[in-house]
Design an enzyme around this catalytic site. Structure first.
Site, PDB file in Angstrom:
ATOM      1  N   LYS A 621      -5.599  -0.348 -16.620  1.00 51.25           N
ATOM      2  CA  LYS A 621      -6.755   0.376 -16.080  1.00 51.25           C
ATOM      3  C   LYS A 621      -6.771   0.380 -14.554  1.00 51.25           C
ATOM      4  O   LYS A 621      -7.815   0.322 -13.910  1.00 51.25           O
ATOM      5  CB  LYS A 621      -8.072  -0.215 -16.613  1.00 51.25           C
ATOM      6  N   THR A 624      -1.697   2.876 -13.702  1.00 47.61           N
ATOM      7  CA  THR A 624      -0.268   2.739 -13.967  1.00 47.61           C
ATOM      8  C   THR A 624       0.302   3.949 -14.707  1.00 47.61           C
ATOM      9  O   THR A 624       1.452   4.325 -14.483  1.00 47.61           O
ATOM     10  CB  THR A 624       0.003   1.470 -14.795  1.00 47.61           C
ATOM     11  N   THR A 625      -0.483   4.571 -15.563  1.00 47.23           N
ATOM     12  CA  THR A 625       0.024   5.740 -16.292  1.00 47.23           C
ATOM     13  C   THR A 625       0.234   6.914 -15.349  1.00 47.23           C
ATOM     14  O   THR A 625       1.208   7.669 -15.478  1.00 47.23           O
ATOM     15  CB  THR A 625      -0.943   6.126 -17.422  1.00 47.23           C
ATOM     16  N   SER A 719     -13.894  -0.679 -16.357  1.00 45.37           N
ATOM     17  CA  SER A 719     -13.078   0.376 -16.949  1.00 45.37           C
ATOM     18  C   SER A 719     -12.498  -0.076 -18.288  1.00 45.37           C
ATOM     19  O   SER A 719     -12.438   0.698 -19.245  1.00 45.37           O
ATOM     20  CB  SER A 719     -11.948   0.765 -15.983  1.00 45.37           C
ATOM     21  N   LYS A 840      -7.529   9.992 -20.225  1.00 44.88           N
ATOM     22  CA  LYS A 840      -7.481   9.625 -18.812  1.00 44.88           C
ATOM     23  C   LYS A 840      -8.549  10.389 -18.040  1.00 44.88           C
ATOM     24  O   LYS A 840      -8.840  11.563 -18.332  1.00 44.88           O
ATOM     25  CB  LYS A 840      -6.095   9.913 -18.226  1.00 44.88           C
ATOM     26  N   TYR A 844     -17.915   8.036 -17.382  1.00 39.72           N
ATOM     27  CA  TYR A 844     -18.852   7.101 -18.000  1.00 39.72           C
ATOM     28  C   TYR A 844     -19.862   6.658 -16.963  1.00 39.72           C
ATOM     29  O   TYR A 844     -19.655   6.831 -15.745  1.00 39.72           O
ATOM     30  CB  TYR A 844     -18.126   5.901 -18.622  1.00 39.72           C
TER      31      TYR A 844
END
Length: 889
Positions: A621, A624-625, A719, A840, A844
């Site tokens: 979170k 990294t993606t 997160s 992604k 919220y």
């Protein structure tokens, strides 16, 4: 009570001066009488009797009758548990503090080698002259359970401050000291050890060493007949003292007829190792009058470590050995066993069983070479098979080929079936569950085709190798379990296929005898609870060096030690090994290309170029993606293939996938091309806070570069909580974020688990330090996650420079901000964008103020430590960290 004290004070003030002096005189007289009683009366109880061996006068010349009375020792800590095991009641950590003369001193290295062989934890320090002593305590706990000085003079000549500090620590925590005195050309022939009632007489030649049978130090060491002959070197030191605190451990005679004048005419036996019982100053010590070149010193040193640590750092008396005879039927004509050799093998096995319960030679066979010798040797083969029930048996390969050369498991299994059919035809048992690969091929580095074929054809449960983790140094060889097969460490014994004649032994026959009589072979048995020895068929024909070696070794062990040696079948031996060393069950995969021997027995179809050069380690979170996507856009960077279970993440180093082995790991990367620009990378965000990932990654990928992304740990925690809610985690749906992060120790287990996953990855400094224990700081890049989110192109410029890529890509031209998604995406032709999935950039609610304040306090110290760590690494502070530090003022 207070009134009585007041009246006494008034009485004293009104006493005349003469009366006060008289009372003082009477008090001193009584004190003298009391001191005399303890000094002379109690001392007689502690001192050896008239004919006893002493460092002062009257060492008996009759070495067979060493009448030494038992000594009164200061009480030792009572500690239960196995070798090297710390117990809850101990006040010190089971760590040895070793003061060495230099990093490369020979004696220092020998001390460390023995500690490492015993798997004892230690810390080395260069002996301080007038420098600072290392920190000895951590709060109320001692950091060391034993202190060793390579040069005892460095301890004796410590400055007053450090000497008092160390002595006080030793007394308070019951810590002993081992010291060595090695004379040189500048040493005084006779001198008193500063501050001790102990005299040293140096530069002597000694002979006929004897172990004091009454020494309380002895555990493994057995006292018995003197060791005849000169001791190595002429620079020995012996000790002399009239104080009852000193007890001789080893004694010897001078080589010359002259005695040391101050020690009297009757001092035929002189102490070369003494034990200080602690009666002088409350500290127990063992002092050696030379280094560890003399094998008996090594033996006594092991006992000294055990004694002074109350057996906390101790090897048990049980030893388990297994003697493998490899290459049965394989030897060349002229080197194989004949009928008399086989009869001698059987007779020696019977003899050894009187000293080693259940001793049985373990014969490894390759059936293809049966009856491949001379007529006499073929008769020897027949006698072996007619005595098949007298031995244990294990299979090699049918044709003695190396398994790593077989890339097809079916072909490998066919070779094994040929050997199995031969065994069944000749009554050789096939259910021992043990096998050894020729030249240890395929065992380590692991060749999965071998393991699978072994289990399929033979039902193998145990094997052994000398290659894990490396051949040398031998003391580091370990075991592991892989794919249901226990791999035990294997030891050499100085016998190889070409060593078949005693007179032709390399270096002279004396070299073999030195190996046996206190040398490397003896030390292998001494320092290893379990030893599997590798020998060969040729060692049992000709001069039968194998029989000579093990008969001599067991006789030597029985003469000089109290060890209880026995033999177990391989499967039981593996169970015993891993019960002694359970932490070794999990392997630590090394880079096969870092060891030439490993590379030679690794399949030619495999290449280390298939390993990644970059790891993106997380934490989760933090973006990294997104970084994974951006890296994949570079033409020189290639990511791993996706996983069916964990999508773009392999999650190899931190979980159960690690036990599938490096072959499994490599399959996630494409075969390398012939270009040198191949740069593989993988991203697994839970590597960051894993307790095992850093060590495992560094072992396999020691030259890899590491990237981590850090955001405000409070935001990361929130997160993760929202991520769990989006995935319908019942705990996250039940409890508010504030409830989760403030839950107490008595909260439900599942709530505590969620709390830990929210909070603990945010201990950034602790996790980074773990990675820096295994990687140099220059190999680790810390990225600002907030900047990656807002200015990804600038961050990618920094990443490209860090990776040293030849082709520099302008990410400003290939990234575009997608206002609908709210983050940056890959820009395609025609102005379209390719973005991350729906999970992604999820929206919220903002974190509540109360939780923000709680987390600011919670992470304050962690963030301060992170700033210090980044400063030491020479890396800039992320913007969010600078803001958080402002709030801590």
């Amino acid at each position: 009570m207070l009134g009585c004290v007041t009246r006494v004070r008034r009485l004293v003030r009104h006493l005349p001066l003469q009366t006060s002096l008289l009372l003082l005189f009477l008090f001193c007289t009584v004190s003298v009488f009391i001191s005399a009683y303890f000094l002379y009366g109690v001392k007689r109880e502690l001192e050896p009797s008239a004919g006893a061996v002493s460092g002062a006068e009257g060492a008996s010349a009759d070495s067979d009758d060493l009448r030494v009375t038992p000594s009164r020792l200061l009480p030792l800590r009572s500690v239960s548990g196995g070798p090297g095991v710390d117990t809850g009641g101990a006040r010190t950590d089971p760590v040895v503090l070793v003061f060495v003369e230099s990093q490369y001193s020979q004696l220092g290295q020998e001390i460390v080698a023995i500690l490492e062989s015993g798997r004892f934890r230690y810390r080395t320090e260069i002996s301080p002259g007038k420098g600072d002593m290392p920190t000895l305590t951590d709060k109320e706990r001692g950091r060391f359970t034993l202190v060793i000085y390579e040069n005892i003079l460095k301890y004796v000549n410590l400055d007053a401050w450090n000497r008092e500090l160390l002595d006080k620590y030793c007394v308070e925590y019951g810590v002993g000291i081992i010291g060595f005195f090695k004379a040189n050309e500048n040493s005084l022939l006779s001198a008193q050890l500063k501050g001790f009632p102990l005299f040293l007489h140096s530069n002597l030649g000694l002979k006929d060493c004897t172990v004091n049978p009454k020494s309380p130090l002895l555990f493994i060491t057995r006292s018995g007949q003197p060791l005849p002959g000169p001791l190595p070197g002429d620079d020995w030191t012996v000790f002399q003292s009239n104080h009852s605190t000193y007890e001789p451990v080893l004694l010897a005679k001078t080589q010359s007829a002259e005695s040391i004048a101050s020690m009297g005419q009757n001092a035929a036996l002189l102490p070369s190792v003494v034990q200080d019982l602690g009666l002088h100053d409350g500290i127990q010590r063992v002092l050696f009058g030379n280094n560890l070149v003399f094998w008996l010193h090594k033996l006594v040193f092991v006992d000294a470590v055990a004694f002074l640590t109350g057996k906390r750092l101790s090897l048990s008396l049980e030893r388990y050995i297994l003697v493998d005879i490899d290459d049965i039927f394989v030897g060349k004509e002229g080197t194989r066993m004949k009928v008399p050799d086989v009869k001698a093998l059987l007779e020696t096995q019977r003899e050894l069983r009187t000293h080693v319960p259940n001793f049985t030679f373990n014969l490894g066979f390759s059936g293809k070479f049966f009856h491949a010798g001379s007529e006499e040797e073929d008769l020897g083969d027949d006698l072996l098979l007619s005595s098949v029930k007298e031995f244990w048996w294990f299979p090699h390969m049918w044709s003695h080929m190396q398994p790593h050369l077989f890339h097809n498991q079916s072909v490998l299994a066919e070779q094994m079936l040929l050997n199995k059919n031969f065994a069944m035809e000749h009554g050789i048992p096939t259910n021992m569950g043990y096998a050894v690969a020729p030249h240890h091929s395929g065992v380590y580095p692991v060749h999965m085709q071998l393991y699978d074929a072994w289990k399929k054809v033979w039902g193998i449960k145990v094997t052994s190798t000398e290659e894990y983790p490396h051949l040398k140094p031998a003391r580091f060889r370990r075991g592991f379990i892989h794919s249901g097969i226990s791999v035990l460490p294997r030891q050499t014994c100085g016998l190889f296929t070409h060593t078949i004649f005693y007179k032709d032994y390399p270096g002279s026959p004396n070299e073999l005898d030195k190996l046996i009589n206190g040398g490397e072979l003896f030390l292998t048995v001494l320092l290893n609870p379990v030893s599997i020895f590798m020998t060969h068929l040729s060692n049992y024909g000709n001069d039968r060096l194998g029989l000579y070696t093990f008969k001599s070794l067991m006789m030597f062990v029985q003469t000089w030690t109290n060890l209880k040696v026995q033999t177990l079948p391989p499967v039981q031996l593996a169970q015993k090994y891993f019960s002694l060393f359970p932490s070794e069950r999990d392997p630590l995969w090394q880079d096969p290309c870092e060891d030439k021997r490993h590379k030679d027995i690794w399949s030619k179809e495999k290449t280390c170029d298939r390993f990644p050069k970059l790891l993106v380690i997380g934490p989760q979170k933090t973006g990294t993606t997104a970084l994974y996507l951006f890296l994949g856009m570079h033409p020189d960077l290639t990511s791993n293939y996706p996983s069916k279970e964990t999508f773009e993440e392999i999650q190899f180093f931190n979980g159960h996938n690690y036990h599938r082995g490096i072959d499994w790991y490599m399959e996630y990367f494409p075969l390398p091309s012939n270009t040198s620009s191949d740069y593989y990378f993988e991203k697994s965000a839970n590597y960051f806070d894993s307790e095992v990932a850093a060590q495992r990654a560094a072992a396999l990928l020691p030259k890899a570069k590491i990237i981590t992304i850090l955001i405000n740990p409070a935001d990361r925690a929130y997160s993760w909580y929202q991520h769990q809610r989006a995935h319908d985690d019942p705990v996250a749906l039940t409890y508010s974020f504030h409830d989760v992060i403030t839950a107490g120790y008595d909260a439900p287990v599942k709530l505590r688990v969620l709390q830990n996953r929210c909070l603990l990855p945010g201990w950034y400094a602790i996790h980074l330090e773990r990675w820096l224990n295994y990687y140099h700081s220059s190999q680790l890049l810390v990225l600002d996650g907030q900047m990656l989110k807002t200015e990804p192109a600038s961050v990618m410029d920094k990443v490209q420079k860090y990776l040293g890529l030849t082709n520099i890509i302008n990410y400003h031209k290939i990234l575009a901000f997608d206002p609908k998604k709210g983050f940056w995406c890959q820009l395609l032709e025609g102005g379209k964008t390719k973005c991350l999935g729906k999970s992604k950039g999820r929206k919220y609610p903002d974190m509540d103020h109360e939780s923000q304040m709680f987390l600011r306090v919670y992470y304050r110290d962690h963030n301060i430590e992170l700033s210090k760590l980044l400063y030491r690494m020479g890396q800039p502070l992320p913007g969010w960290l600078r803001e958080e530090l402002v709030h801590t003022r």
